[in-house]
Write an enzyme that holds these catalytic residues in place. Sequence first.
Site, mmCIF file in Angstrom:
data_model
loop_
_atom_site.group_PDB
_atom_site.id
_atom_site.type_symbol
_atom_site.label_atom_id
_atom_site.label_comp_id
_atom_site.label_asym_id
_atom_site.label_seq_id
_atom_site.Cartn_x
_atom_site.Cartn_y
_atom_site.Cartn_z
ATOM 1 N N GLU A 173 -115.017 -17.594 100.824
ATOM 2 C CA GLU A 173 -115.148 -17.770 99.379
ATOM 3 C C GLU A 173 -114.829 -16.468 98.654
ATOM 4 O O GLU A 173 -114.376 -15.486 99.254
ATOM 5 C CB GLU A 173 -116.537 -18.272 99.013
ATOM 6 C CG GLU A 173 -117.692 -17.444 99.503
ATOM 7 C CD GLU A 173 -119.042 -18.128 99.284
ATOM 8 O OE1 GLU A 173 -119.076 -19.312 98.891
ATOM 9 O OE2 GLU A 173 -120.077 -17.475 99.504
ATOM 10 N N ASP A 210 -122.787 -11.355 92.804
ATOM 11 C CA ASP A 210 -121.440 -11.824 92.443
ATOM 12 C C ASP A 210 -120.867 -11.032 91.259
ATOM 13 O O ASP A 210 -120.429 -11.615 90.263
ATOM 14 C CB ASP A 210 -121.454 -13.313 92.066
ATOM 15 C CG ASP A 210 -122.093 -14.199 93.112
ATOM 16 O OD1 ASP A 210 -122.057 -13.824 94.299
ATOM 17 O OD2 ASP A 210 -122.599 -15.270 92.740
#
Length: 344
Positions: free
Chosen positions: A233, A67
């Site tokens: 997402e 991430d």
Amino acid sequence: MSGIWTGRTRRRGLLVGVAAGALLAVAGVASVSADAAVPLAAAATPTTPPAAYPNPGVISGDTGAHDPSMVKTPAGGYIAAYTGDNLLLKTSSDRTAFRNAGAVFPGGASWTTSYTGGSRNLWAPDISYRNGRYYLYYSASTFGSNHSAIFLATSATGASGLWTNQGLVIESNTSDNFNAIDPNLVVDSQGRWFLSFGSFWSGIKLVALDSSTGKRSDSTIRAIAGRNGGPIEAPYIFKHGSYYYLWVSFDYCCRGASSTYRIMVGRSTSVTGPYVDRNGTAMTSGGGTQMLATHGSIHGPGHQAVFADTDSDVLVYHYYANSGASYLGINLIGYDSAGWPFVY
């Protein structure tokens, strides 16, 4: 290797650590040649996409990440922030050689533990530099839960331990139809601040922020993308030319080499949407044009971020090697004659 990412049902696994320099030792990844390196002084940006998905550009040093987001510093270097215990940092002087640079909150972040079940693992930081300081939005949650929160920290330097907690920005609970994780700050051409966020549930949301505080300026929550409850997402909104491009990740991360994450995009002339893909399908109805997906030994590329550099717009993301370990990926972005992006 000292660790790998473990799976999760609807959210992140736990980063235990990746040995420095392991990228070139992983089976299948060592075949990425120097031709794939990301230059700082590239030739003219291409307008024709490559025939196949590119491998990540060659980077060196401490390359394990999950991430990631990245910012260019006023001095010309780079800071990357990524998921991990107390939020983790890397630095680079040239966008090629990276070194680990500690944690955002080396002493812990006690204000997040009611959302994390006591874990120190914090997710999906979004780092940017505005108004003479660094802004870091980040998530606190547990796997598969939408009892989640997004917080803000700021820093004059971006260095480990020199961040100030600015508090809660938005939270979600089990009674909500959204999940307050995966934040991204965007400032539109009028100077208005917005935060996109979201994972699963009813999809990607957008809220307005007060530029003086970095906190919410009203109670409106806008829907800008969704897959009818399907896996979407990691939103990231980036303006290029006349369009705001909404980059998202479809499908599943955190399953090692079995991850199905893929990077999608849509665009709009307004930061608040509506966003549509290349075929004209609304992103609120599952639309998205695929930019990057699993190929060869590069598995599940996703949780992308985009920033402008002197040579090109730059795509930052993570991917999984054959071993199941996650690594930082960096590529450049081109735009075709119709203004649609591609990765090279």
